[in-house]
Motif scaffolding. Structure first.
Motif, PDB file in Angstrom:
ATOM      1  N   HIS A 366       0.988  -1.213  -0.149  1.00  0.00           N
ATOM      2  CA  HIS A 366      -0.010  -0.021   0.045  1.00  0.00           C
ATOM      3  C   HIS A 366       0.888   1.048   0.021  1.00  0.00           C
ATOM      4  CE1 HIS A 366      -2.964   3.004   2.123  1.00  0.00           C
ATOM      5  NE2 HIS A 366      -3.386   2.621   0.962  1.00  0.00           N
ATOM      6  N   LEU A 367       0.843   2.042  -1.247  1.00  0.00           N
ATOM      7  CA  LEU A 367       1.624   3.271  -1.195  1.00  0.00           C
ATOM      8  C   LEU A 367       3.024   3.044  -0.704  1.00  0.00           C
ATOM      9  CD1 LEU A 367      -1.231   5.673  -0.063  1.00  0.00           C
ATOM     10  CD2 LEU A 367      -0.518   4.900  -2.475  1.00  0.00           C
ATOM     11  N   GLY A 368       3.633   2.132  -0.977  1.00  0.00           N
ATOM     12  CA  GLY A 368       5.334   2.247  -0.967  1.00  0.00           C
ATOM     13  C   GLY A 368       5.506   1.335   0.159  1.00  0.00           C
ATOM     14  N   VAL A 369       4.473   0.643   1.019  1.00  0.00           N
ATOM     15  CA  VAL A 369       4.796  -0.041   2.350  1.00  0.00           C
ATOM     16  C   VAL A 369       4.038  -1.293   2.279  1.00  0.00           C
ATOM     17  CG1 VAL A 369       4.145   0.253   4.813  1.00  0.00           C
ATOM     18  CG2 VAL A 369       4.659   2.262   3.762  1.00  0.00           C
ATOM     19  N   HIS A 370       5.000  -2.321   2.702  1.00  0.00           N
ATOM     20  CA  HIS A 370       4.432  -3.790   2.936  1.00  0.00           C
ATOM     21  C   HIS A 370       3.719  -3.719   4.337  1.00  0.00           C
ATOM     22  CE1 HIS A 370       4.076  -8.093   2.520  1.00  0.00           C
ATOM     23  NE2 HIS A 370       4.892  -8.260   3.470  1.00  0.00           N
ATOM     24  N   VAL A 371       2.570  -4.198   4.238  1.00  0.00           N
ATOM     25  CA  VAL A 371       1.710  -4.381   5.593  1.00  0.00           C
ATOM     26  C   VAL A 371       1.313  -5.986   5.475  1.00  0.00           C
ATOM     27  CG1 VAL A 371       1.265  -1.954   5.747  1.00  0.00           C
ATOM     28  CG2 VAL A 371      -0.382  -3.180   4.196  1.00  0.00           C
ATOM     29  N   ASN A 372       0.340  -6.068   6.917  1.00  0.00           N
ATOM     30  CA  ASN A 372      -0.050  -7.279   6.845  1.00  0.00           C
ATOM     31  C   ASN A 372      -1.548  -7.070   7.495  1.00  0.00           C
ATOM     32  OD1 ASN A 372       3.097  -8.464   8.249  1.00  0.00           O
ATOM     33  ND2 ASN A 372       2.134  -8.971   6.089  1.00  0.00           N
ATOM     34  N   GLN A 373      -2.523  -8.105   7.357  1.00  0.00           N
ATOM     35  CA  GLN A 373      -3.584  -8.311   8.060  1.00  0.00           C
ATOM     36  C   GLN A 373      -4.510  -6.852   7.869  1.00  0.00           C
ATOM     37  OE1 GLN A 373      -2.757 -10.342  11.594  1.00  0.00           O
ATOM     38  NE2 GLN A 373      -5.013 -10.479  12.201  1.00  0.00           N
ATOM     39  N   THR A 374      -4.188  -6.615   6.570  1.00  0.00           N
ATOM     40  CA  THR A 374      -5.243  -5.008   6.015  1.00  0.00           C
ATOM     41  C   THR A 374      -5.842  -5.454   4.850  1.00  0.00           C
ATOM     42  OG1 THR A 374      -3.006  -3.979   7.158  1.00  0.00           O
ATOM     43  CG2 THR A 374      -4.336  -2.778   5.245  1.00  0.00           C
ATOM     44  N   PHE A 375      -6.804  -4.543   4.443  1.00  0.00           N
ATOM     45  CA  PHE A 375      -7.533  -4.996   3.304  1.00  0.00           C
ATOM     46  C   PHE A 375      -6.972  -3.573   2.447  1.00  0.00           C
ATOM     47  CE2 PHE A 375     -10.364  -3.454  -0.050  1.00  0.00           C
ATOM     48  CZ  PHE A 375     -10.861  -4.457  -0.360  1.00  0.00           C
ATOM     49  N   VAL A 376      -6.396  -3.847   1.213  1.00  0.00           N
ATOM     50  CA  VAL A 376      -5.716  -2.859   0.490  1.00  0.00           C
ATOM     51  C   VAL A 376      -6.596  -2.908  -0.986  1.00  0.00           C
ATOM     52  CG1 VAL A 376      -3.791  -2.056  -0.853  1.00  0.00           C
ATOM     53  CG2 VAL A 376      -3.261  -2.622   1.475  1.00  0.00           C
ATOM     54  N   GLY A 377      -6.985  -1.914  -1.651  1.00  0.00           N
ATOM     55  CA  GLY A 377      -7.476  -1.793  -3.010  1.00  0.00           C
ATOM     56  C   GLY A 377      -7.573  -0.796  -3.676  1.00  0.00           C
ATOM     57  N   VAL A 378      -8.190  -0.872  -4.720  1.00  0.00           N
ATOM     58  CA  VAL A 378      -8.224   0.393  -5.735  1.00  0.00           C
ATOM     59  C   VAL A 378      -9.816   0.402  -6.090  1.00  0.00           C
ATOM     60  CG1 VAL A 378      -7.336   1.594  -7.786  1.00  0.00           C
ATOM     61  CG2 VAL A 378      -5.917   0.060  -6.396  1.00  0.00           C
ATOM     62  N   ALA A 379     -10.109   1.418  -5.689  1.00  0.00           N
ATOM     63  CA  ALA A 379     -11.772   1.744  -6.468  1.00  0.00           C
ATOM     64  C   ALA A 379     -11.617   2.547  -7.410  1.00  0.00           C
ATOM     65  CB  ALA A 379     -12.374   2.387  -5.040  1.00  0.00           C
ATOM     66  N   PHE A 380     -12.222   1.837  -8.787  1.00  0.00           N
ATOM     67  CA  PHE A 380     -12.344   2.511  -9.930  1.00  0.00           C
ATOM     68  C   PHE A 380     -13.710   2.972 -10.243  1.00  0.00           C
ATOM     69  CE2 PHE A 380      -8.697  -0.263 -10.467  1.00  0.00           C
ATOM     70  CZ  PHE A 380      -7.750   0.348 -11.067  1.00  0.00           C
ATOM     71  N   PHE A 381     -13.865   4.299 -10.342  1.00  0.00           N
ATOM     72  CA  PHE A 381     -15.228   4.736 -10.780  1.00  0.00           C
ATOM     73  C   PHE A 381     -15.840   4.623 -12.155  1.00  0.00           C
ATOM     74  CE2 PHE A 381     -13.347   6.435  -6.892  1.00  0.00           C
ATOM     75  CZ  PHE A 381     -14.428   6.150  -6.046  1.00  0.00           C
ATOM     76  N   ARG A 382     -17.070   4.831 -12.224  1.00  0.00           N
ATOM     77  CA  ARG A 382     -17.700   4.789 -13.723  1.00  0.00           C
ATOM     78  C   ARG A 382     -17.180   5.717 -14.613  1.00  0.00           C
ATOM     79  NH1 ARG A 382     -21.475   0.842 -14.090  1.00  0.00           N
ATOM     80  NH2 ARG A 382     -22.425   0.072 -12.134  1.00  0.00           N
ATOM     81  N   PRO A 383     -16.861   5.325 -15.902  1.00  0.00           N
ATOM     82  CA  PRO A 383     -16.479   6.168 -16.694  1.00  0.00           C
ATOM     83  C   PRO A 383     -17.286   7.435 -16.998  1.00  0.00           C
ATOM     84  CG  PRO A 383     -17.105   4.295 -17.941  1.00  0.00           C
ATOM     85  CD  PRO A 383     -16.819   3.844 -16.582  1.00  0.00           C
ATOM     86  N   LYS A 384     -16.623   8.748 -17.288  1.00  0.00           N
ATOM     87  CA  LYS A 384     -17.413   9.816 -17.406  1.00  0.00           C
ATOM     88  C   LYS A 384     -17.359  10.137 -18.869  1.00  0.00           C
ATOM     89  CE  LYS A 384     -18.624  10.800 -13.035  1.00  0.00           C
ATOM     90  NZ  LYS A 384     -18.071   9.487 -12.415  1.00  0.00           N
ATOM     91  N   GLY A 385     -16.982   9.391 -19.701  1.00  0.00           N
ATOM     92  CA  GLY A 385     -16.802   9.861 -21.368  1.00  0.00           C
ATOM     93  C   GLY A 385     -15.592   9.858 -21.519  1.00  0.00           C
ATOM     94  N   GLY A 386     -15.035  10.394 -22.728  1.00  0.00           N
ATOM     95  CA  GLY A 386     -13.824  10.304 -23.234  1.00  0.00           C
ATOM     96  C   GLY A 386     -13.368   9.607 -24.243  1.00  0.00           C
ATOM     97  N   ALA A 387     -12.519   9.822 -25.191  1.00  0.00           N
ATOM     98  CA  ALA A 387     -12.309   9.116 -26.165  1.00  0.00           C
ATOM     99  C   ALA A 387     -11.454   7.885 -25.995  1.00  0.00           C
ATOM    100  CB  ALA A 387     -11.463   9.992 -27.386  1.00  0.00           C
ATOM    101  N   PRO A 388     -11.689   6.912 -26.922  1.00  0.00           N
ATOM    102  CA  PRO A 388     -11.083   5.618 -26.610  1.00  0.00           C
ATOM    103  C   PRO A 388      -9.601   5.755 -27.204  1.00  0.00           C
ATOM    104  CG  PRO A 388     -12.537   5.415 -28.260  1.00  0.00           C
ATOM    105  CD  PRO A 388     -12.814   6.776 -27.992  1.00  0.00           C
TER     106      PRO A 388
END
Length: 389
Positions: A366-388
């Motif tokens: 998580h952000l440069g640190v190795h941890v234990n007994q932790t939930f680490v994640g990345v939340a990706f949000f719905r696209p708001k448009g934009g060109a492929p």
């Protein structure tokens, strides 16, 4: 519940999901390929249950999905659209409309060559320039038995500079025998896989546990740091002193006891878990993170784990919208505690509600640190448009 009904529980737009509970690798890969037939992925993440033979799985991938870019690792369990599972082959296809990827394999990583990791990472970043209007992040999957993640993360942070990095250490169920990462159709031990992603989606990093320090202090008085092995705590045999502090006989120490009674180390104003993996010999304790002589530790006490899970996953974007999906790296010790308390169903329901998919790890990054007994994640949000691309 059919496979289609199962996958519809997480109606994400930016990824497609597939899962197989087949006993044979060839059948499992065939089912994955069929479920992803309409996907147009930039790449696929594959999280592998310990019961599948990785050599058979690699052969099946080469035969059935030769044109797919597949990365992944072995696990200590999976988080699928059903929630917690142990025996599912989970595939997450990242749609090319929203993602680009570059990768590098560090091998061997025991020992880590800091200079080489920094150099290769900087080279990868320079060869993968950001597209205007898009953002970059990195994912790291490391051999969970290498005992090198702490050093690896320090090197990656230097090489990546301002690019955030998240990830998990590969697992092996509860066997602790062999953990592997997957790149270009091959599984590797003593290795780490770095993925550099570019996306048009907004994203947010997550990292939380459910422990607070108690007044029970410990000092590591004898250790073998390169083995993450503690032989003495407070001048006494490590397992004996730990057992005294948690008030159980040494003979009853187990992964469940370790999960519910972690030791914490202070870093500034924050406490991080230094999780115990297992007893070593008669009196030693092997840890999942860096350990050293003179390290000050405190015994941790858990808060209500489902409540902290619900609060930690309740992330929204600037407009108050829930994530399209959350890629999650959840320590296997959390899963053990949840199972012992009979809370599997409640935890799985939280994962389903928040569209979490991922795996149970032997450690989290998580952000440069190795941890234990932790939930680490990345939340990706719905696209708001934009060109492929």
């Amino acid at each position: 519940m059919t496979a289609v009904e199962d996958l519809d529980r997480i109606p994400a737009e930016a990824v497609r999901l597939a899962a197989s509970r087949a006993d044979e690798a060839a059948v499992a890969v065939s089912e994955i390929r069929r479920q992803l037939a309409s996907a147009r992925p930039s790449f696929i993440l594959l999280f592998v249950p310990h019961r599948l033979q990785t050599d058979e799985l690699a052969n099946a991938l080469r035969r059935s999905m030769p044109d797919s870019v597949v990365f992944g690792c072995t696990t200590a369990g999976q988080i699928t659209p059903r929630g917690y599972e142990d025996d599912a082959l989970l595939a997450i296809a990242f749609e090319r409309h929203h993602f680009r990827v570059a990768s590098i394999l560090f091998k061997p990583i025991s020992p880590v060559s800091i200079a080489e990791v920094v150099s290769q990472t900087e080279r990868l970043v320079s060869q993968f320039p950001a597209t205007p209007g898009r953002k970059r992040l990195a994912l790291i999957f490391a051999d969970g038995l290498s005992k090198q993640e702490d050093i690896l993360m320090s090197a990656l942070e230097t090489g990546l500079k301002d690019i955030p990095v998240f990830g998990g250490s590969a697992g092996d169920g509860m066997r602790f025998e062999r953990t592997q990462v997957l790149r270009n159709g091959e599984f590797h031990s003593n290795a780490a896989l770095l993925l550099l992603l570019e996306t048009d989606l907004a994203f947010a990093g997550l990292g939380f546990d459910h422990f607070q320090p108690t007044d029970k202090r410990m000092v590591v008085t004898r250790a073998i740091p390169e083995e993450r092995l503690v032989l003495e705590i407070n001048g006494s045999p490590a397992a004996q002193e730990y057992a005294r502090l948690v008030k159980v006989p040494v003979a009853e120490l187990s992964p469940t006891i370790f999960a519910e009674n972690p030791v914490l180390v202070r870093n500034g104003n924050l406490y991080h878990v230094r999780a115990i993996q297992q007893i070593h010999g008669e009196h030693g304790l092997t840890f999942h993170s860096a350990i050293d002589d003179g390290l000050l530790l405190r015994l941790g006490r858990g808060k209500e784990i489902i409540r902290t899970l619900e609060a930690g996953l309740a992330v929204t974007d600037d407009g108050g919208e829930a994530p399209d999906f959350i890629l999650g790296f959840d320590c296997y010790l959390r899963k053990l505690e949840i199972a012992r308390k009979g809370l599997d169903g409640q935890a799985s329901e939280q994962f389903r509600r928040r569209r979490v998919v991922g795996f149970s790890t032997y450690g989290e990054q998580h952000l440069g640190v190795h941890v234990n007994q932790t939930f680490v994640g990345v939340a990706f949000f719905r696209p708001k448009g934009g060109a492929p691309l």
